[in-house]
Design a protein around this motif. Structure first.
Motif, PDB file in Angstrom:
ATOM      1  N   ASP A  75       0.802  -1.231   0.000  1.00 48.47           N
ATOM      2  CA  ASP A  75       0.000   0.000   0.000  1.00 48.47           C
ATOM      3  C   ASP A  75       0.832   1.278   0.000  1.00 48.47           C
ATOM      4  N   GLU A  76       1.909   1.309   0.767  1.00 50.31           N
ATOM      5  CA  GLU A  76       2.696   2.537   0.910  1.00 50.31           C
ATOM      6  C   GLU A  76       3.895   2.608  -0.035  1.00 50.31           C
ATOM      7  N   LEU A  77       4.532   1.471  -0.297  1.00 52.19           N
ATOM      8  CA  LEU A  77       5.732   1.464  -1.126  1.00 52.19           C
ATOM      9  C   LEU A  77       5.459   1.035  -2.566  1.00 52.19           C
ATOM     10  N   ASN A  78       4.212   0.626  -2.830  1.00 54.33           N
ATOM     11  CA  ASN A  78       3.791   0.177  -4.165  1.00 54.33           C
ATOM     12  C   ASN A  78       4.563  -1.036  -4.670  1.00 54.33           C
ATOM     13  N   TYR A  79       4.977  -1.916  -3.740  1.00 53.98           N
ATOM     14  CA  TYR A  79       5.604  -3.180  -4.143  1.00 53.98           C
ATOM     15  C   TYR A  79       4.520  -4.107  -4.671  1.00 53.98           C
ATOM     16  N   TRP A  80       4.929  -5.110  -5.440  1.00 53.13           N
ATOM     17  CA  TRP A  80       3.992  -6.106  -5.964  1.00 53.13           C
ATOM     18  C   TRP A  80       3.557  -7.081  -4.893  1.00 53.13           C
ATOM     19  N   ASP A  81       4.367  -7.225  -3.856  1.00 49.93           N
ATOM     20  CA  ASP A  81       4.160  -8.264  -2.848  1.00 49.93           C
ATOM     21  C   ASP A  81       5.035  -7.926  -1.649  1.00 49.93           C
ATOM     22  N   LEU A  82       5.050  -8.807  -0.674  1.00 47.03           N
ATOM     23  CA  LEU A  82       6.011  -8.714   0.418  1.00 47.03           C
ATOM     24  C   LEU A  82       7.393  -8.750  -0.221  1.00 47.03           C
ATOM     25  N   GLY A  83       8.224  -7.811   0.093  1.00 47.69           N
ATOM     26  CA  GLY A  83       9.500  -7.663  -0.596  1.00 47.69           C
ATOM     27  C   GLY A  83      10.528  -8.743  -0.318  1.00 47.69           C
ATOM     28  N   MET A  84      10.531  -9.291   0.884  1.00 47.23           N
ATOM     29  CA  MET A  84      11.533 -10.287   1.239  1.00 47.23           C
ATOM     30  C   MET A  84      11.147 -11.648   0.674  1.00 47.23           C
ATOM     31  N   TRP A 100      11.218 -18.733  -3.192  1.00 45.75           N
ATOM     32  CA  TRP A 100      12.386 -19.132  -3.973  1.00 45.75           C
ATOM     33  C   TRP A 100      12.297 -18.714  -5.442  1.00 45.75           C
ATOM     34  N   LEU A 101      11.086 -18.571  -5.963  1.00 50.98           N
ATOM     35  CA  LEU A 101      10.923 -18.432  -7.404  1.00 50.98           C
ATOM     36  C   LEU A 101      10.729 -17.002  -7.904  1.00 50.98           C
ATOM     37  N   HIS A 102      10.208 -16.119  -7.065  1.00 49.00           N
ATOM     38  CA  HIS A 102       9.827 -14.779  -7.517  1.00 49.00           C
ATOM     39  C   HIS A 102      10.838 -13.714  -7.092  1.00 49.00           C
ATOM     40  N   VAL A 103      11.028 -12.738  -7.958  1.00 47.37           N
ATOM     41  CA  VAL A 103      11.874 -11.591  -7.641  1.00 47.37           C
ATOM     42  C   VAL A 103      11.215 -10.817  -6.509  1.00 47.37           C
ATOM     43  N   GLY A 104      11.995 -10.509  -5.502  1.00 50.00           N
ATOM     44  CA  GLY A 104      11.483  -9.737  -4.373  1.00 50.00           C
ATOM     45  C   GLY A 104      11.799  -8.258  -4.537  1.00 50.00           C
ATOM     46  N   ALA A 105      11.607  -7.517  -3.453  1.00 49.78           N
ATOM     47  CA  ALA A 105      11.941  -6.091  -3.402  1.00 49.78           C
ATOM     48  C   ALA A 105      12.598  -5.851  -2.050  1.00 49.78           C
ATOM     49  N   HIS A 106      13.762  -6.443  -1.850  1.00 49.00           N
ATOM     50  CA  HIS A 106      14.422  -6.378  -0.544  1.00 49.00           C
ATOM     51  C   HIS A 106      15.721  -5.587  -0.548  1.00 49.00           C
ATOM     52  N   THR A 107      16.444  -5.544  -1.684  1.00 44.84           N
ATOM     53  CA  THR A 107      17.720  -4.841  -1.734  1.00 44.84           C
ATOM     54  C   THR A 107      17.886  -4.248  -3.130  1.00 44.84           C
ATOM     55  N   TYR A 108      17.699  -2.951  -3.242  1.00 41.90           N
ATOM     56  CA  TYR A 108      17.744  -2.289  -4.543  1.00 41.90           C
ATOM     57  C   TYR A 108      19.036  -2.659  -5.278  1.00 41.90           C
ATOM     58  N   LYS A 113      18.842 -11.103  -8.444  1.00 45.93           N
ATOM     59  CA  LYS A 113      19.979 -12.026  -8.400  1.00 45.93           C
ATOM     60  C   LYS A 113      20.281 -12.535  -6.995  1.00 45.93           C
ATOM     61  N   SER A 114      19.295 -12.471  -6.115  1.00 45.63           N
ATOM     62  CA  SER A 114      19.523 -12.920  -4.743  1.00 45.63           C
ATOM     63  C   SER A 114      18.222 -13.308  -4.053  1.00 45.63           C
ATOM     64  N   ILE A 115      18.392 -13.966  -2.923  1.00 40.18           N
ATOM     65  CA  ILE A 115      17.302 -14.282  -2.007  1.00 40.18           C
ATOM     66  C   ILE A 115      17.472 -13.373  -0.795  1.00 40.18           C
ATOM     67  N   GLY A 116      16.402 -12.725  -0.362  1.00 42.22           N
ATOM     68  CA  GLY A 116      16.440 -11.861   0.814  1.00 42.22           C
ATOM     69  C   GLY A 116      15.705 -12.517   1.970  1.00 42.22           C
ATOM     70  N   ILE A 117      16.416 -12.744   3.071  1.00 43.03           N
ATOM     71  CA  ILE A 117      15.825 -13.363   4.254  1.00 43.03           C
ATOM     72  C   ILE A 117      15.874 -12.349   5.385  1.00 43.03           C
TER      73      ILE A 117
END
Length: 192
Positions: A75-84, A100-108, A113-117
């Motif tokens: 709602d506030e950051l306009n991400y597609w989903d939970l970023g991590m 594991w399969l979808h691009v996140g929004a955790h580290t610009y 090219k990574s997994i964010g935990i």
């Protein structure tokens, strides 16, 4: 023929036996992503973060934290989903984010090219629990076994790649002792 099928099915179920349970978005009451983009696999980089939210220790408070983070990010950051890719609760449970399969929004600059935990809590103040650390280690082993991560993947702290305090001093101190730790990020650091 029948025996071969049984052996294959048994082998598949044993292969997944070492993978920890991941609390699905449906189980924690998450929203469906607005859009998805797929990651290449296997990946060789895992970024550890913290949420800088209150620590959670029960199933209910951890699920609520996951919902609150997802709602804020959509709602506030306009991400597609939970970023991590995954959240780790103080209860030792793993919560599905982008997965594991979808691009996140955790580290610009590193999302594709990574997994964010991300550990739920503020690890400048909180100490990661043994249950959290065991859960992450099991998740990473599973990632290798299932072909999501390369066997020689590297782990870095969020702050090594961008200007942030994440994953917090106390968690950062712990992950620096892991065998997958990458101290010098110069070779992987984005040039911008």
């Amino acid at each position: 023929m029948f025996l071969s099928i049984i052996i294959v099915v048994l082998g598949l179920s044993l292969a997944n036996a070492s993978c920890p349970h991941i609390v699905s978005k449906k189980e924690w009451g998450g929203l469906t992503p607005v859009h998805v983009s797929y990651l290449p696999r296997p990946l060789d980089l895992v970024i550890i973060q913290h949420t800088v939210t209150p620590f959670c220790s029960s199933d209910g408070t951890c699920a609520e934290a996951a919902r609150n983070i997802q709602t804020y990010q959509i709602d506030e950051l306009n991400y597609w989903d939970l970023g991590m890719s995954f959240l780790i609760g103080g209860n030792g449970k793993i919560y599905e984010g982008a997965g594991w399969l979808h691009v996140g929004a955790h580290t610009y600059g590193y999302n594709s090219k990574s997994i964010g935990i991300s550990f739920i809590g503020n690890y400048n103040n909180d100490d990661p629990t043994a249950a959290q650390l065991d859960a992450v280690k099991a998740l990473l082993r599973c990632g290798v076994e299932e072909g999501h991560l390369t066997p020689d993947f590297k782990v870095v702290g969020h702050k090594q790649l961008i200007a942030t305090q994440s994953p917090g001093r106390r968690l950062y101190q712990v992950i620096r002792t892991w065998p997958q730790w990458l101290e010098d990020v110069t070779p992987i650091k984005n040039k911008s």
